[in-house]
Write a protein that holds these residues in place. Sequence first.
Motif, PDB file in Angstrom:
ATOM      1  N   VAL A  74       0.704  -1.207   0.036  1.00 20.35           N
ATOM      2  CA  VAL A  74       0.040  -0.135   0.154  1.00 20.35           C
ATOM      3  C   VAL A  74       1.173   1.380   0.059  1.00 20.35           C
ATOM      4  O   VAL A  74       0.490   2.293  -0.852  1.00 20.35           O
ATOM      5  N   ASP A  75       2.049   1.191   0.635  1.00 22.63           N
ATOM      6  CA  ASP A  75       2.909   2.206   0.929  1.00 22.63           C
ATOM      7  C   ASP A  75       3.401   2.711  -0.643  1.00 22.63           C
ATOM      8  O   ASP A  75       3.655   3.883  -0.820  1.00 22.63           O
ATOM      9  N   ASP A 126      -6.222  11.678  -1.966  1.00 22.16           N
ATOM     10  CA  ASP A 126      -5.918  10.493  -2.269  1.00 22.16           C
ATOM     11  C   ASP A 126      -6.852   9.339  -1.778  1.00 22.16           C
ATOM     12  O   ASP A 126      -7.090   9.450  -0.722  1.00 22.16           O
ATOM     13  N   ALA A 179      -5.172   9.937  -7.248  1.00 22.07           N
ATOM     14  CA  ALA A 179      -5.208  11.269  -6.571  1.00 22.07           C
ATOM     15  C   ALA A 179      -5.808  12.251  -7.627  1.00 22.07           C
ATOM     16  O   ALA A 179      -5.489  12.289  -8.686  1.00 22.07           O
ATOM     17  N   ARG A 213       0.670   4.571  -2.540  1.00 13.69           N
ATOM     18  CA  ARG A 213       0.404   5.641  -2.040  1.00 13.69           C
ATOM     19  C   ARG A 213       1.574   6.689  -2.539  1.00 13.69           C
ATOM     20  O   ARG A 213       1.274   7.929  -2.809  1.00 13.69           O
ATOM     21  N   ALA A 214       3.012   6.249  -2.247  1.00 16.74           N
ATOM     22  CA  ALA A 214       3.929   7.154  -2.704  1.00 16.74           C
ATOM     23  C   ALA A 214       3.886   7.551  -4.451  1.00 16.74           C
ATOM     24  O   ALA A 214       4.202   8.567  -4.813  1.00 16.74           O
ATOM     25  N   CYS A 227     -11.302   6.100  -8.690  1.00 17.41           N
ATOM     26  CA  CYS A 227     -10.816   5.270  -7.975  1.00 17.41           C
ATOM     27  C   CYS A 227     -11.737   3.963  -8.071  1.00 17.41           C
ATOM     28  O   CYS A 227     -11.699   2.722  -8.500  1.00 17.41           O
ATOM     29  N   CYS A 258      -7.919  -1.256  -1.522  1.00 16.64           N
ATOM     30  CA  CYS A 258      -7.189  -2.425  -1.232  1.00 16.64           C
ATOM     31  C   CYS A 258      -8.352  -3.755  -1.381  1.00 16.64           C
ATOM     32  O   CYS A 258      -9.015  -3.708  -0.672  1.00 16.64           O
ATOM     33  N   ALA A 303       1.227  10.223  -4.703  1.00 14.26           N
ATOM     34  CA  ALA A 303       1.264  11.438  -3.866  1.00 14.26           C
ATOM     35  C   ALA A 303       1.744  12.558  -4.917  1.00 14.26           C
ATOM     36  O   ALA A 303       2.885  12.564  -5.816  1.00 14.26           O
ATOM     37  N   ARG A 348     -11.631  15.299  -2.938  1.00 17.63           N
ATOM     38  CA  ARG A 348     -11.874  13.779  -2.434  1.00 17.63           C
ATOM     39  C   ARG A 348     -13.022  13.153  -3.511  1.00 17.63           C
ATOM     40  O   ARG A 348     -13.127  12.077  -4.018  1.00 17.63           O
ATOM     41  N   GLY A 403      -4.573   3.058  -6.606  1.00 11.29           N
ATOM     42  CA  GLY A 403      -4.557   4.560  -5.891  1.00 11.29           C
ATOM     43  C   GLY A 403      -4.957   5.489  -6.840  1.00 11.29           C
ATOM     44  O   GLY A 403      -4.553   5.423  -8.173  1.00 11.29           O
ATOM     45  N   ILE A 430      -7.080   5.079  -1.741  1.00 13.88           N
ATOM     46  CA  ILE A 430      -6.639   3.727  -2.083  1.00 13.88           C
ATOM     47  C   ILE A 430      -7.368   2.629  -1.693  1.00 13.88           C
ATOM     48  O   ILE A 430      -8.306   2.791  -0.723  1.00 13.88           O
TER      49      ILE A 430
END
Length: 141
Positions: free
Chosen positions: A16-17, A31, A100, A20-21, A111, A35, A24, A104, A98, A33
């Motif tokens: 997930v990181d 953003d 962005a 997200r990165a 998404c 899962c 970004a 929102r 993810g 995400i």
Amino acid sequence: MSQIRLIAIRDTELSVDEVRAAVADPAAGGDVIFCGTVRDNDAARGVTGLSYSAHPSAEAELRRVAEAIVAKYPEVVALAAVHRVGDLAVGDLAVVVGVACPHRAEAFHACHAMIDELKASVPVWKHQRFTDGSDEWVGSA
């Protein structure tokens, strides 16, 4: 920089990181995400695990879907999607998407569209194994 930041079909654990990165961006205020996780049941049947298989064109099709979403939702600043193949246990991540956007609501809509179109179009197949010893193939991820 392209809005499509990460597209992959992998046989290794998803992060997930990492997603997200990848999405970004200082221009994005929202953003989202998503899962997809292997659950322990399906239609009231216990699941012990599953495996995903992908057609060799799956990653190219995943990119095509991402390009279509970016075209449909011009407010998308960044998009990433990764899907796992191979054997997965209950609790493992099967897919991470993810998106962005400046706001929102836009990020949620894009998404949602991305994961729905991925499931409908990308040639990834799920083989579920149940606690009663039976199994089944599901048409697409």
